[in-house]
Design a protein around this motif. Structure first.
Motif, PDB file in Angstrom:
ATOM      1  N   TYR A  90      -2.665  12.050  -4.842  1.00 32.11           N
ATOM      2  CA  TYR A  90      -2.118  10.757  -5.237  1.00 32.11           C
ATOM      3  C   TYR A  90      -1.144  10.211  -4.193  1.00 32.11           C
ATOM      4  CZ  TYR A  90      -0.304   7.061  -8.181  1.00 32.11           C
ATOM      5  OH  TYR A  90       0.048   5.841  -8.669  1.00 32.11           O
ATOM      6  N   ASN A  91      -0.366  11.059  -3.596  1.00 32.72           N
ATOM      7  CA  ASN A  91       0.640  10.592  -2.632  1.00 32.72           C
ATOM      8  C   ASN A  91       0.228  10.849  -1.185  1.00 32.72           C
ATOM      9  OD1 ASN A  91       0.757  13.303  -2.772  1.00 32.72           O
ATOM     10  ND2 ASN A  91       2.987  13.490  -3.022  1.00 32.72           N
ATOM     11  N   GLN A  92      -1.036  11.047  -0.994  1.00 32.67           N
ATOM     12  CA  GLN A  92      -1.540  11.330   0.361  1.00 32.67           C
ATOM     13  C   GLN A  92      -1.879  10.032   1.068  1.00 32.67           C
ATOM     14  OE1 GLN A  92      -4.944  13.852   0.403  1.00 32.67           O
ATOM     15  NE2 GLN A  92      -5.201  13.814   2.630  1.00 32.67           N
ATOM     16  N   ARG A  93      -1.504   9.972   2.341  1.00 31.37           N
ATOM     17  CA  ARG A  93      -1.843   8.809   3.162  1.00 31.37           C
ATOM     18  C   ARG A  93      -3.185   9.105   3.841  1.00 31.37           C
ATOM     19  NH1 ARG A  93       2.926   5.875   3.358  1.00 31.37           N
ATOM     20  NH2 ARG A  93       4.811   7.103   2.932  1.00 31.37           N
ATOM     21  N   TYR A  94      -4.165   8.246   3.527  1.00 31.00           N
ATOM     22  CA  TYR A  94      -5.531   8.541   3.981  1.00 31.00           C
ATOM     23  C   TYR A  94      -6.230   7.251   4.335  1.00 31.00           C
ATOM     24  CZ  TYR A  94     -10.380  10.110   3.877  1.00 31.00           C
ATOM     25  OH  TYR A  94     -11.680  10.392   4.219  1.00 31.00           O
ATOM     26  N   VAL A  95      -6.864   7.267   5.480  1.00 31.32           N
ATOM     27  CA  VAL A  95      -7.689   6.149   5.919  1.00 31.32           C
ATOM     28  C   VAL A  95      -9.128   6.634   5.972  1.00 31.32           C
ATOM     29  CG1 VAL A  95      -8.238   4.579   7.805  1.00 31.32           C
ATOM     30  CG2 VAL A  95      -5.859   5.023   7.211  1.00 31.32           C
ATOM     31  N   HIS A  96      -9.967   5.872   5.314  1.00 31.16           N
ATOM     32  CA  HIS A  96     -11.386   6.251   5.232  1.00 31.16           C
ATOM     33  C   HIS A  96     -12.165   5.589   6.355  1.00 31.16           C
ATOM     34  CE1 HIS A  96     -14.994   7.725   3.317  1.00 31.16           C
ATOM     35  NE2 HIS A  96     -15.553   6.531   3.538  1.00 31.16           N
ATOM     36  N   ILE A  99     -12.998  -7.587  15.924  1.00 39.14           N
ATOM     37  CA  ILE A  99     -12.191  -6.920  14.903  1.00 39.14           C
ATOM     38  C   ILE A  99     -12.819  -5.582  14.548  1.00 39.14           C
ATOM     39  CG2 ILE A  99     -11.338  -7.075  12.541  1.00 39.14           C
ATOM     40  CD1 ILE A  99     -11.212 -10.058  12.854  1.00 39.14           C
ATOM     41  N   TYR A 100     -11.963  -4.596  14.421  1.00 38.36           N
ATOM     42  CA  TYR A 100     -12.350  -3.292  13.893  1.00 38.36           C
ATOM     43  C   TYR A 100     -11.528  -3.063  12.622  1.00 38.36           C
ATOM     44  CZ  TYR A 100     -12.885   1.757  13.372  1.00 38.36           C
ATOM     45  OH  TYR A 100     -13.133   3.013  12.880  1.00 38.36           O
ATOM     46  N   LYS A 101     -12.222  -2.744  11.510  1.00 34.50           N
ATOM     47  CA  LYS A 101     -11.569  -2.640  10.228  1.00 34.50           C
ATOM     48  C   LYS A 101     -11.315  -1.188   9.853  1.00 34.50           C
ATOM     49  CE  LYS A 101     -13.419  -6.915   8.264  1.00 34.50           C
ATOM     50  NZ  LYS A 101     -14.150  -7.519   7.124  1.00 34.50           N
ATOM     51  N   LEU A 102     -10.148  -0.977   9.214  1.00 38.80           N
ATOM     52  CA  LEU A 102      -9.784   0.319   8.653  1.00 38.80           C
ATOM     53  C   LEU A 102      -9.551   0.146   7.163  1.00 38.80           C
ATOM     54  CD1 LEU A 102      -7.197   1.533  11.308  1.00 38.80           C
ATOM     55  CD2 LEU A 102      -9.610   2.088  11.193  1.00 38.80           C
ATOM     56  N   TYR A 103      -9.976   1.136   6.378  1.00 33.70           N
ATOM     57  CA  TYR A 103      -9.854   1.040   4.926  1.00 33.70           C
ATOM     58  C   TYR A 103      -8.896   2.114   4.439  1.00 33.70           C
ATOM     59  CZ  TYR A 103     -10.954   1.107  -0.028  1.00 33.70           C
ATOM     60  OH  TYR A 103     -10.854   1.071  -1.387  1.00 33.70           O
ATOM     61  N   GLY A 123      -7.927   4.275   1.710  1.00 34.83           N
ATOM     62  CA  GLY A 123      -8.494   4.790   0.471  1.00 34.83           C
ATOM     63  C   GLY A 123      -7.515   5.552  -0.371  1.00 34.83           C
ATOM     64  N   GLY A 124      -6.247   5.596  -0.023  1.00 30.83           N
ATOM     65  CA  GLY A 124      -5.266   6.325  -0.813  1.00 30.83           C
ATOM     66  C   GLY A 124      -4.433   5.386  -1.670  1.00 30.83           C
ATOM     67  N   SER A 125      -3.370   5.972  -2.224  1.00 38.93           N
ATOM     68  CA  SER A 125      -2.475   5.192  -3.084  1.00 38.93           C
ATOM     69  C   SER A 125      -1.151   4.851  -2.398  1.00 38.93           C
ATOM     70  CB  SER A 125      -2.199   5.980  -4.365  1.00 38.93           C
ATOM     71  OG  SER A 125      -1.603   7.227  -4.060  1.00 38.93           O
ATOM     72  N   MET A 126      -1.027   5.200  -1.141  1.00 40.05           N
ATOM     73  CA  MET A 126       0.210   4.963  -0.387  1.00 40.05           C
ATOM     74  C   MET A 126      -0.090   4.057   0.800  1.00 40.05           C
ATOM     75  SD  MET A 126       2.457   6.792  -2.016  1.00 40.05           S
ATOM     76  CE  MET A 126       3.809   6.951  -0.841  1.00 40.05           C
ATOM     77  N   PRO A 127       0.880   3.210   1.176  1.00 36.12           N
ATOM     78  CA  PRO A 127       0.678   2.415   2.398  1.00 36.12           C
ATOM     79  C   PRO A 127       0.517   3.325   3.611  1.00 36.12           C
ATOM     80  CG  PRO A 127       2.515   1.563   1.102  1.00 36.12           C
ATOM     81  CD  PRO A 127       2.158   2.891   0.518  1.00 36.12           C
ATOM     82  N   VAL A 128      -0.284   2.841   4.532  1.00 36.99           N
ATOM     83  CA  VAL A 128      -0.629   3.647   5.706  1.00 36.99           C
ATOM     84  C   VAL A 128      -0.239   2.874   6.955  1.00 36.99           C
ATOM     85  CG1 VAL A 128      -2.500   4.633   7.047  1.00 36.99           C
ATOM     86  CG2 VAL A 128      -2.479   4.896   4.566  1.00 36.99           C
ATOM     87  N   THR A 129       0.435   3.567   7.857  1.00 39.59           N
ATOM     88  CA  THR A 129       0.775   2.993   9.162  1.00 39.59           C
ATOM     89  C   THR A 129      -0.065   3.697  10.216  1.00 39.59           C
ATOM     90  OG1 THR A 129       3.032   2.551   8.424  1.00 39.59           O
ATOM     91  CG2 THR A 129       2.605   2.542  10.801  1.00 39.59           C
ATOM     92  N   PHE A 130      -0.729   2.890  11.013  1.00 38.01           N
ATOM     93  CA  PHE A 130      -1.611   3.470  12.032  1.00 38.01           C
ATOM     94  C   PHE A 130      -1.115   3.070  13.406  1.00 38.01           C
ATOM     95  CE2 PHE A 130      -3.309  -0.712  11.228  1.00 38.01           C
ATOM     96  CZ  PHE A 130      -3.601  -1.206  12.496  1.00 38.01           C
ATOM     97  N   ILE A 165      -1.401  -0.810   6.524  1.00 35.86           N
ATOM     98  CA  ILE A 165      -2.481  -1.163   5.604  1.00 35.86           C
ATOM     99  C   ILE A 165      -2.006  -0.869   4.191  1.00 35.86           C
ATOM    100  CG2 ILE A 165      -4.898  -0.835   5.023  1.00 35.86           C
ATOM    101  CD1 ILE A 165      -5.309   0.379   7.775  1.00 35.86           C
ATOM    102  N   PRO A 166      -1.973  -1.863   3.316  1.00 38.67           N
ATOM    103  CA  PRO A 166      -1.587  -1.601   1.923  1.00 38.67           C
ATOM    104  C   PRO A 166      -2.623  -0.715   1.241  1.00 38.67           C
ATOM    105  CG  PRO A 166      -1.452  -3.930   2.465  1.00 38.67           C
ATOM    106  CD  PRO A 166      -2.182  -3.278   3.579  1.00 38.67           C
ATOM    107  N   PRO A 167      -2.271  -0.117   0.109  1.00 42.23           N
ATOM    108  CA  PRO A 167      -3.239   0.752  -0.610  1.00 42.23           C
ATOM    109  C   PRO A 167      -4.433  -0.050  -1.099  1.00 42.23           C
ATOM    110  CG  PRO A 167      -0.988   1.127  -1.385  1.00 42.23           C
ATOM    111  CD  PRO A 167      -0.935  -0.074  -0.516  1.00 42.23           C
ATOM    112  N   GLY A 168      -5.597   0.514  -0.905  1.00 41.69           N
ATOM    113  CA  GLY A 168      -6.827  -0.098  -1.386  1.00 41.69           C
ATOM    114  C   GLY A 168      -7.289  -1.294  -0.610  1.00 41.69           C
TER     115      GLY A 168
END
Length: 1760
Positions: free
Chosen positions: A1193-1199, A1221-1225, A1227-1234, A1263-1266
């Protein structure tokens, strides 16, 4: 209970006699009982047979059947016609009953009805009282079903008719054929019953329904109808012969043949034939013999002439065969007829007669010589080689002969040999020779020669030997035996005779005149037996010594009286003296005197025979034997030559006598006579013979005598004789029929010398002449035939005689090629019918009348009648030409599944008069995208049920074909035919030459075609369709589904459990991943909806097969104990149903769609992978790997859907490469910084001369969650090649992933920009329109993807998208959310609104790019709410706000001291809260109105003043919870486009540029218009970019640019043509494309034009003013010209001013907006149905108007 007594009705005498009437047991039915509350009473009480003036009493019984005592009362009947005792209470104990008398007193003749009521505490019940008048009533069943019956047969069934009325009834029946009733009429007394029989006799098969009407009653007749049902069927009889069939039997027209084989004469053999009834009805049949008017000795017999064969049963028919004539072949025919001769079956019976085959082992017995008084015994063997017993008899009286046999007569069993003893007892010294005949019943006689020599002391004759007999027979034929030996010796000496090589005499050649000497030919036994000169006047050879009479009957010879002697006259017919010596018979009653006597040549001598019987009342019979011999042969010394020896001649006389008194009856003979009925058949004027056997089984002698004079046409031998006790006598009879007329012969056979014991023997004889019966009166018809073809017919001929005949067919040589017969010759047995096969082969188109002849002759030709008889057969036929055509020349079978089979029938029509034999051939053609060489070797995909056949004349034939295509091609089969003729030497070559087109069959081989046409998601991973399309690789899947299946995929054509492993084997070449994305653990399942559509033309059966669906169910002991980690992983997924498909299988018809739901549950953390086989029956099978990721649930993950990304190809030399553009998704419930690691990008830049090939514009982001994040890239290739770089993307507090970026640079001169652009836009082949809807979805978009294509800068492109409210009752509120980018300006109009139920809202999507080229892919989100839910949410929110306000101002004082008044500070709190509420923003837009309020913050409560008493607000925390806004439905719209600089767009898409409007700023002042503001912003941005680019340039770069530009400008200034072009441009009018010029140059040009035009106008005006005075002097006629010139000048001035205004940018933009709004309005009206854009335009023709003809204002009409 009430006792019922009925009078016995009188029975009808007529029916009593017929037996139909019988008395029923009870006329009235048994009273029905009912129970009311424990009281049992009858339901009704009836009176019958009542009379006026009389009372009739019936008793009503009430019984208590309850367990307790019951009380009840009753009420008397209401009418005066029924009454009872006065009502009184009744008490009934359990089981007790009471009887109430009911009296009926009628007053008139009518029916009466009343009720008597009984009352109880529980209620009331009643009993009905009926009094009926006497009436007629018959009880008849409603319907009668008769058994199934055969046609022309009968079946019957009986049904009862009962008189249930009160009167005697007369009835009569009426019905229709084939039904009949018996009796048809009659009389029934009341209560009587009779049985009526229904007889059904159908003549035609079918179902029969009829109605039988029964009329009954008195004066007024009544009727009752009964339905009769019956079924008639045709019988079907089959004859089956048990045992072996005859080998020589030809089937012909006979279904079967019964062969008896060879049967012993006089015996009877019985064989059975089974007649099977194949039908379900009993079949009566008749057995008849074929009728023949000729004489027939019926040796076949059958006792059954008619019988019934049971249904599905059989009848055993016994046929007996009793032959009478040995060696005769018998043939007969029995006809088994059924259904009144409508169905016939012919049974052929054949058999032959065999008799004994007796032969003697030697034809002579030589006793040599013995002395007088001695005897010698020799043996003689007789054999019977047949299995038929033989009756034999040696015709010799052993008691009175020198030769005797121990068994002169007897029965010789089959296949036996008997040795007989022959004894020789000579009585005189002389040579003895006797030719004895052995008579055999049913066989020709046999002859044996007994000879021997007797010597005495004084007489020693020459010993007789066998060679002497042979010489004697030859000399007898030549006539030398009438001379004694001495004369022959003298003639031999004198040379008058000679001897041949055999030793016989012959005349010298000079005397015989060279005629060959005669030879002795052995005559037939019958001829030798009968033609002896005694039985007939004819003799084979003249007698040398004869005796007369040969037979004599002495009659009665009583002992006291002496009978007269018999005088025997013996005549010597030779030329020498003979001695006659009689053999003495001691003990015989007959004596000869003298015993020896010499007779001179050609003289006679008399001998006397005396009869001296010794007993009275006895029978006497004997045979006297004597021998005559030449006197010279008494001594051997008298014989000079051995060849002159002549044997003795034997003389026999048969004698008979009796000693019975005159009135005394002779002994009764006991005998068995075996005599045939007819003589064997012979040819006319030919002798025929038969044998007769008289057996004496008694112990007394039987004498017989036949009066030959009574029947002179028949010769019988012997005609007189005797039969010893236990012996038998064999007779031979002969007759000579001269014609074919039947003759009857009666022979009287007198036995025991008593006329009363005369047996008449009746025989028939008939001569046979050749008679052949030709079928059809000798005419054979052939139906018309095609030239060159043959037809074969069976034609029968019948032998109508009792003798076998040989037939031979002869056809003319000229007709032999047209007509033939097989067999051409053969043998016809007596009365046999034989069929020949006639073949007719016409060779030209004409009518034929041919003749064929058949010659018949007897099998054994007789020299007398050896002439053949000829019969003529006429053969009539016709030759014709014919063709075949198909009923449908073009037959389209449509689409056929490859590997499957489709059948149909071709209807072949023959319209000609002849039968056609055809041969079909098929030519296969292909149409489709295949290599012709590849498909040329394919086998024929069309199979004919039969390639050869026959079509009768004027008829049709069906040819079944099967089509089994093997490829996805269009097949065309050309079916051709050729007329088959048997004369074609080479059938294949003839077929090629004569092949003609018949029909064309077309079929298309197809595979099941399945396609994914739409995809959408719900749940955690809800996103746009483009993202799902890529995650599931649906492009690749659809592309593969369009290909042909490989052979490996067709290993199992349908879903099959074929694997024994948990991981089934893979036969598909394509492996795809279905990536469900990622989601946190415990979140909602990821649901993907796929829309499957059958794009093909055949139904598609599809199935998603999990590994468990492909595994064969096995026993537990067969399962493996150890599992691999992969197997355990799959088992866990399947057991927990982490992946599911619903439905897993289905069938799609052509054009049908079906949505399939795929889901992934996020129950376990980790990556789930499951191989699922997508199986299409008879088509593809694709292994889909379902994969999904579940994170903490609290894992930062990009699919990452893939580790490789390919940029769009970029042309070389572009100054401004587009942004990609290259898109990243997330897929977790936490915001992700790449963060993007740029180390490898720098390395690529260094390798390419510091050229930035890859540029990352957003190396860092969140990237916001979802949601999806964008990384902007610029790919700028330096060379035409493929560039690759591995970039590491770091996820803060997460995992890092390396992505390979790849880009291709191409040379625009080789590969056009348009091709790469089309490739880019066509790569996403997902459909533009949305078809799938999720459950609860209230609105849809007409498109979920729009592609605007290539767009130049400073233009805009738009599309129309409809928002459809698919709800029927609820309105929806929608709002568009635009995620615009800096390179594009995207607008949606309207941005929000309300859609009523069923309404479609048009939304215009407008995209306007900026100056920078860009690959645009924008995801527009339209949030849709149910208006009702929003209203409810607003209502709940308003109530919540009011409650908050109430809680803010209301409080409850909890002090006990309520008298103390204190100032409260609550209003401040309320005011503060109210102020906060009042300060909430309120938007005019709908979505702003329903936006969630900000959270209510707690405010610090002011400090309470001193002396504050404790108080608080009541239920402050118990306020209602703030309602949550409804969850919107997100509709995604993917907008894709690519922008170009104007120069690049013109160089690559010049033809597309006129489709766009180039918007330009028309003023330097800022405007409120968005479009102008945007243009100004872009201009400023462009200027800043230019300045930055020049400032960033190095010194060397500036020098290079300066040198290049200096050289270019100098060259242009020195170029003369350039200078002329510049001067020429100044004089040219303003070009059409003036909008391309800059704003400043346009302003200068407008100023120039504005200053020039007014000056010219003013100058012309001044000139006109100067000349004004002169104009005034002109006449009035010049005044109109002046006015016309002034109008022209003014008109041109207006046109120039209008042109200047139209060229302003503002006017162009305004016109563009007007046109855009107009088109939008038209589209909106069309969507609402107000305008029909596809309607046919209407043309309105107006009448011509004179005023409209003047169109030139420069020439106004002249004034008069």
């Amino acid at each position: 209970m009430l006792a019922q007594v009925h009078d016995e009705p009188e029975n009808s005498d007529s029916f009593r006699k017929s037996g139909y009437d019988r008395k029923v047991s009870a006329r009235e039915p048994k009273k029905k009982k009912v129970i009311f509350w424990g009281i049992e009473v009858p339901e009704t009480l009836s009176w019958h047979g009542w009379e006026l003036g009389k009372e009739m009493i019936k008793h009503l019984t009430l019984k208590n059947v309850h367990g307790k005592a019951q009380k009840l009362s009753y009420r008397a009947p209401s009418t005066p016609f029924f009454f009872t005792v006065f009502p009184q209470p009744i008490t009934l104990n359990p089981g007790m009953s009471v009887t109430l008398p009911i009296v009926f007193r009628p007053s008139e003749k009518r029916d009466y009805e009343d009720n008597i009521f009984f009352m109880k505490a529980e209620g009331e019940f009643s009993v009905t009282l009926h009094a009926m008048l006497p009436r007629f009533c018959l009880s008849i069943p409603a319907a009668v079903q008769l058994p199934v019956c055969a046609i022309h047969s009968a079946t019957e069934v009986a049904f009862p008719v009962c008189n249930v009325g009160d009167l005697v009834s007369i009835f009569a029946w009426e019905t229709s054929s084939p039904f009949s009733l018996d009796p048809t009429c009659g009389t029934l007394n009341p209560g009587a019953e009779c049985m009526v029989k229904v007889v059904f006799k159908p003549k035609v098969a079918g179902v029969y329904y009829a109605a039988a009407t029964c009329w009954f009653g008195g004066e007024v007749k009544q009727k009752r109808t009964i339905k009769l049902k019956a079924l008639a069927k045709y019988p079907c009889l089959c004859v089956s012969v048990t045992g072996k069939k005859s080998e020589g039997v030809q089937p012909g027209k006979f279904q079967d043949a019964l062969c008896f084989g060879s049967v012993a004469v006089g015996t009877t053999v019985e064989k059975s034939v089974e007649i099977f009834n194949m039908s379900v009805v009993d079949a009566p049949c008749r057995i008849e013999r074929a009728k023949d008017l000729l004489l027939r000795d019926y040796v076949f017999s059958c006792d059954v002439s008619h019988d019934v064969v049971p249904a599905k049963g059989k009848l055993v028919l016994c046929i007996r065969f009793q032959p009478q004539v040995v060696g005769e072949h018998s043939t007969d025919y029995f006809t088994i007829t059924s259904a009144a001769c409508h169905l016939e079956t012919v049974l052929k019976v054949v058999g032959s007669c065999k008799g004994p085959s007796v032969s003697l082992h030697q034809h002579s017995v030589d006793f040599e010589w013995i002395n007088l008084g001695e005897s010698l015994m020799r043996t003689l063997q007789i054999s019977n080689t047949s299995d038929v017993p033989a009756y034999y008899q040696f015709d010799i009286d052993c008691k009175g002969s020198v030769f005797s046999l121990d068994r002169p007569c007897g029965v010789l069993e089959g296949a036996t040999t008997l040795t007989l003893k022959v004894i020789f007892r000579p009585a005189h010294p002389m040579n003895y020779h006797r030719r004895v005949v052995c008579l055999v019943h049913h066989q020709e006689p046999l002859y044996v020669d007994f000879f021997g020599t007797c010597h005495s002391d004084t007489a020693k004759p020459t010993t007789l030997q066998k060679r002497h007999l042979s010489w004697y027979r030859t000399n007898m034929v030549r006539g030398f035996t009438f001379y004694p030996p001495d004369i022959l010796s003298e003639m031999l000496k004198n040379g008058k005779l000679q001897m041949d090589e055999k030793g016989a005499f012959m005349l010298p050649p000079e005397i015989s005149e060279d005629q060959p000497p005669k030879e002795y030919l052995e005559p037939s036994a019958m001829a030798e037996y009968f033609y002896d000169g005694v039985s007939s006047d004819l003799a084979l050879f003249p007698a040398h010594v004869s005796v007369s009479p040969r037979e004599y009957d002495f009659g009665c010879c009583m002992p006291p009286h002496k009978a007269e002697s018999l005088s025997l006259c013996v005549t010597n017919h030779t030329k020498g003296n003979v001695i006659v010596a009689w053999t003495p018979s001691h003990g015989s009653a007959f004596q000869v005197h003298p015993e020896i006597c010499d007779i001179p040549p050609l003289k006679s001598s008399t001998f006397y025979v005396f009869c001296r019987p010794t007993q009275v009342n006895s029978l006497y019979a004997a045979e006297l034997e004597g021998f005559a011999i030449y006197k010279v042969m008494r001594h051997y010394t008298n014989i000079e030559n051995d060849a002159t020896i002549c044997p003795s001649w034997c003389l026999t006389v048969r004698l008979r006598a009796h000693t019975y008194e005159a009135k005394r009856e002779h002994i009764i003979p006991q005998y068995i006579l075996d005599v045939p009925k007819t003589f064997p058949p012979v040819v006319c004027d030919t002798d025929t013979y038969c044998s007769m056997l008289l057996s004496n089984p008694s112990t007394s002698l039987i004498t017989f005598s036949v009066n030959q004079t009574a029947c002179p046409s028949v010769f019988i031998k012997p005609s007189l004789g005797h039969v010893i006790p236990g012996g038998h006598q064999i007779f031979f009879l002969s007759t000579h029929p001269v014609n074919t007329v039947l003759q009857q012969h009666v022979l009287p056979l007198e036995l025991n010398s008593y006329p009363a014991y005369t047996k008449e023997i009746v025989l028939q004889s008939c001569g046979q002449s050749l008679l052949l019966l030709l079928e059809g009166d000798g005419i054979l018809y052939f139906k018309p035939l095609h030239i060159g073809t043959s037809s074969t017919r069976m034609y029968s001929i019948k032998n109508c005689t009792r003798l076998p005949m040989v037939f031979t067919w002869k056809i003319r040589q000229s007709d032999s090629k047209i007509l033939s017969v097989s067999p051409t010759e053969g043998l016809l047995q007596p009365y046999e019918t034989m069929s020949q096969a006639w073949t007719f082969t016409p060779d030209k188109e004409t009518k034929y009348v041919l003749r064929a002849m058949v010659f018949v002759r007897w099998k054994s030709p007789d020299p007398v009648s050896s002439k053949d008889v000829r019969y003529v057969l006429r053969v009539i036929g016709e030759g014709a030409l014919g063709t075949i055509r198909a009923q449908k020349e073009h037959l389209d079978l449509g689409n056929v599944l490859v590997g499957d089979q489709k059948s149909c029938s071709i209807v072949l029509l023959n319209d000609e008069i002849c039968t056609l034999n055809y041969v079909l051939s098929v030519e296969q053609l292909f149409t489709g995208p295949r290599d012709p060489e590849e498909v040329r070797s394919d086998l024929l995909a069309l199979e004919l049920e039969h390639s050869r056949g026959t079509i009768p004349a004027r008829s049709k034939a069906f040819v079944r074909i099967k089509v089994r295509p093997t490829r996805r091609l269009r097949y065309t089969w050309l079916i051709k035919y050729a007329i088959c003729t048997p004369r074609a030497a080479d059938l294949a070559s003839a077929k090629e030459k004569q092949q003609q087109f018949l029909c064309c069959i077309v079929a298309t081989g197809v595979y099941p075609s399945l396609r994914i046409t739409d995809a959408c998601t719900t749940g955690t991973a809800s996103s746009n369709r483009m993202h799902i399309w890529k995650l599931f690789s649906l492009d690749t899947l659809n592309e593969f589904l369009e290909r042909d299946p490989t052979p490996g995929e067709l290993t199992y054509k349908v879903p099959t459990r074929h694997s024994t492993c948990l991981i089934p084997p893979v036969y598909t070449p394509l492996l795809l991943d279905f990536d469900f994305g990622s989601a946190p653990v415990g979140s909602e399942p990821t649901i993907v909806m796929l829309l499957l559509e059958n794009k093909g033309v055949v139904p598609v059966d599809w199935a998603f097969l999990f590994p468990s669906d492909q595994k064969i169910d096995m026993e537990h002991w067969a399962e493996g104990a150890d599992f691999t980690p992969q197997e355990l992983h799959q088992m866990r997924i399947q057991d927990n149903q982490l992946f599911s498909v619903s439905p897993k299988s289905g069938t799609l018809l052509p054009g049908q769609e079906k949505s399939v739901q795929l889901s992934h549950r996020h129950d376990f953390i980790g990556t789930d992978r499951l191989p699922v086989l997508l199986k299409i029956s008879y088509g593809h099978e694709i292994l889909l790997t379902f994969s999904g990721v579940t994170v903490e649930y609290n894992q930062r993950y990009v699919h990452f859907a893939s580790t490789k990304h390919v940029f769009a190809p970029i042309a070389l030399g572009r100054s401004q490469p587009p942004t990609q553009i290259y898109k990243l998704y997330n897929g977790g419930s936490m915001p992700v910084t790449f963060e993007v690691q740029l180390d490898n990008i720098v390395k690529v830049q260094e390798k390419n001369f510091q050229h930035p090939v890859f540029v990352c514009l957003t190396p860092r982001g969140e990237i916001p969650p979802g949601e999806a994040g964008h990384i902007e890239w610029i790919f700028s290739p330096l060379e035409a090649k493929t560039y690759t770089v591995d970039v590491l993307i770091d996820i803060l507090e997460g995992d890092s992933t390396q992505i390979t970026f790849q880009g291709v640079g191409y040379n625009p001169n080789i590969v056009g920009e348009a091709a790469t652009s089309r490739h880019f836009f066509s790569s996403a082949v997902i459909p533009g329109s949305a078809k799938l809807t999720v459950p609860g979805q209230a609105a849809t978009l007409s498109h979920h993807r729009i592609c605007l294509g290539n767009i130049p800068d400073c233009t805009k492109a738009g599309r129309l998208v409809f928002l459809n409210n698919i709800s029927k009752s609820k309105a929806v509120v929608f709002t568009w959310h635009i995620n615009s980018c800096k390179e594009m300006v995207l607008e949606v109009a309207p941005a929000s609104g309300v859609a009523q139920p069923g309404e479609s809202i048009p939304c215009f999507i407008t995209l306007q790019p900026t100056r920078n080229p860009y690959f645009c892919r924008i995801n527009l989100v339209c949030e849709v709410y149910i208006q009702e839910s929003l209203v409810q949410y607003e209502r709940d929110l308003h109530e919540w706000e009011k409650e908050k306000e109430r809680q803010a101002v209301e409080f409850t004082i909890t002090e006990k001291d309520l008298g103390t008044k204190r100032k409260l500070t609550s209003p401040s709190v309320r005011l503060s809260d109210s102020a906060e509420t009042a300060n909430l923003p309120e938007s005019s837009a709908v979505i702003r109105k329903y936006k969630t309020l900000p959270p209510i913050k707690s405010h610090a409560t002011p400090s309470q003043p001193p002396g504050h008493i404790e108080r608080g607000l009541l239920d402050r925390d118990a306020s209602q919870v703030k309602s949550e806004p409804p969850t919107p439905l997100s509709l995604h719209l993917d907008v894709s486009a690519r922008s170009y600089a104007i120069e690049d767009f013109l160089s690559n898409f010049a033809l597309d540029f006129p489709r766009y409007f180039l918007s330009r700023p028309f003023s330097t002042q800022p405007s409120e218009s968005k479009l102008v503001d945007g243009s100004r912003h872009r201009s400023r941005t462009d200027m800043e970019h230019k300045q930055l680019s020049l400032a960033a340039a190095s010194k060397q770069e500036l020098e290079v640019v300066t040198d290049i530009l200096t050289g270019v400008i100098r060259s242009l200034l020195e170029d003369g043509r350039f200078q002329k072009s510049v001067r020429k441009i100044q004089d040219e009018p303003i070009p059409y494309f003036s909008q391309f010029q800059s704003a400043k140059s346009a302003e200068l040009q407008d100023t120039r034009q504005g200053s020039t035009i007014p000056s010219s106008v003013s100058s012309s005006t001044d000139l006109d003013l100067e000349k004004d005075g002169e104009r005034k002097k002109m006449s009035q006629e010049t005044s109109p010209s002046y006015l016309l010139e002034s109008c022209k000048t003014f008109h041109h001035k207006q046109l120039r001013e209008k042109e200047i205004i139209n060229r302003q940018p503002a006017v162009g933009n305004l016109v563009e907006l007007v046109l855009e709004n107009t088109l939008q309005n038209i589209l909106i009206e069309a969507s609402r149905g107000e305008v029909v854009l596809t309607a046919q335009p209407r043309v309105i023709a107006l009448p011509p108007n004179a005023s409209r003809r003047i169109t030139n204002p420069a020439t106004p009409p002249s004034r008069v």
